[in-house]
Design a protein around this motif. Structure first.
Motif, short mmCIF file in Angstrom:
data_model
loop_
_atom_site.label_atom_id
_atom_site.label_comp_id
_atom_site.label_asym_id
_atom_site.label_seq_id
_atom_site.Cartn_x
_atom_site.Cartn_y
_atom_site.Cartn_z
N LEU A 1 69.93 32.29 -11.70
CA LEU A 1 70.18 33.60 -11.30
C LEU A 1 68.99 34.24 -11.27
O LEU A 1 68.20 34.48 -12.22
CB LEU A 1 71.05 34.15 -12.51
N THR A 2 69.23 35.14 -10.10
CA THR A 2 67.65 35.74 -9.82
C THR A 2 67.79 37.20 -9.50
O THR A 2 68.49 37.54 -8.25
CB THR A 2 66.93 35.35 -8.56
N GLU A 3 67.44 37.87 -10.34
CA GLU A 3 67.53 39.74 -10.37
C GLU A 3 66.74 40.10 -9.38
O GLU A 3 65.29 39.72 -9.49
CB GLU A 3 67.92 40.29 -11.56
N CYS B 1 71.62 40.37 -7.98
CA CYS B 1 71.49 39.24 -8.41
C CYS B 1 71.98 38.03 -7.58
O CYS B 1 73.44 38.03 -7.14
CB CYS B 1 72.47 39.09 -9.78
N TRP C 1 76.35 42.21 -16.07
CA TRP C 1 75.00 42.89 -16.09
C TRP C 1 74.83 43.11 -17.84
O TRP C 1 75.85 43.80 -18.35
CB TRP C 1 74.72 43.98 -15.30
N TYR D 1 69.70 42.02 -17.01
CA TYR D 1 69.98 40.60 -16.83
C TYR D 1 71.12 40.57 -16.43
O TYR D 1 72.39 41.01 -16.55
CB TYR D 1 69.97 39.73 -18.01
N CYS D 2 71.40 39.69 -15.23
CA CYS D 2 72.48 38.96 -14.51
C CYS D 2 73.16 37.92 -15.46
O CYS D 2 72.05 37.24 -15.89
CB CYS D 2 72.31 38.85 -13.12
N GLY E 1 69.70 35.37 -16.11
CA GLY E 1 68.62 35.20 -15.08
C GLY E 1 67.39 35.63 -15.82
O GLY E 1 67.61 35.66 -17.09
N THR F 1 65.34 41.95 -14.66
CA THR F 1 64.71 43.08 -13.83
C THR F 1 64.26 44.18 -14.49
O THR F 1 65.11 44.87 -15.21
CB THR F 1 65.16 43.08 -12.46
#
Length: 125
Positions: free
Chosen positions: A4-6, A22, A36, A95-96, A116, A119
């Motif tokens: 998982l990439t925010e 995300c 989230w 965070y996601c 994730g 961010t």
């Protein structure tokens, strides 16, 4: 491998808006509640918003209700958080995460199993 990439965090003035994204890989998001959560230094992570699988009802922390909107694209495997009328107290790392918990437990941070890296969102007054 699940990832998982925010993205989309940054610095914004109070009253402004940001849209977090995300990107999810290695996991079929229609099978998961997606959410989230956020964390401020010195505090525990807290639930912000969730999208019920496969893409129905949304749930929010009362502090963001009416200002934040969670959405998902199952075809693109993406989760979004539109944040409007931001306040300094929204400053946090966001965070996601994914979950298969019962909806009654969706606001519990320990029910979110894959996260994730986060961010950072900073809201200046």
């Amino acid at each position: 491998q699940v990832q998982l990439t925010e993205s989309g965090g940054g610095l914004v003035q109070a009253g402004g808006s940001l849209r977090l994204s995300c990107a999810v890989s290695g996991l079929r998001i229609p099978n998961y509640h997606m959410g989230w959560l956020r964390q401020t230094p010195g505090k525990e992570r807290e639930f912000v918003a969730a999208s019920k699988r496969p893409g129905g009802a949304a749930f929010y922390h009362q502090s963001v209700e009416g200002r934040f909107t969670i959405s998902r694209s199952n075809t693109k495997s993406m989760i979004y958080l539109q944040m409007d009328n931001l306040k300094p107290e929204d400053t946090a790392v966001y965070y996601c995460a994914s979950s298969t918990a019962a909806l009654s437990a969706i606001r519990r941070t320990d029910m979110w199993t894959t996260w994730g890296q986060g961010t950072r969102v900073t809201v200046s007054s």
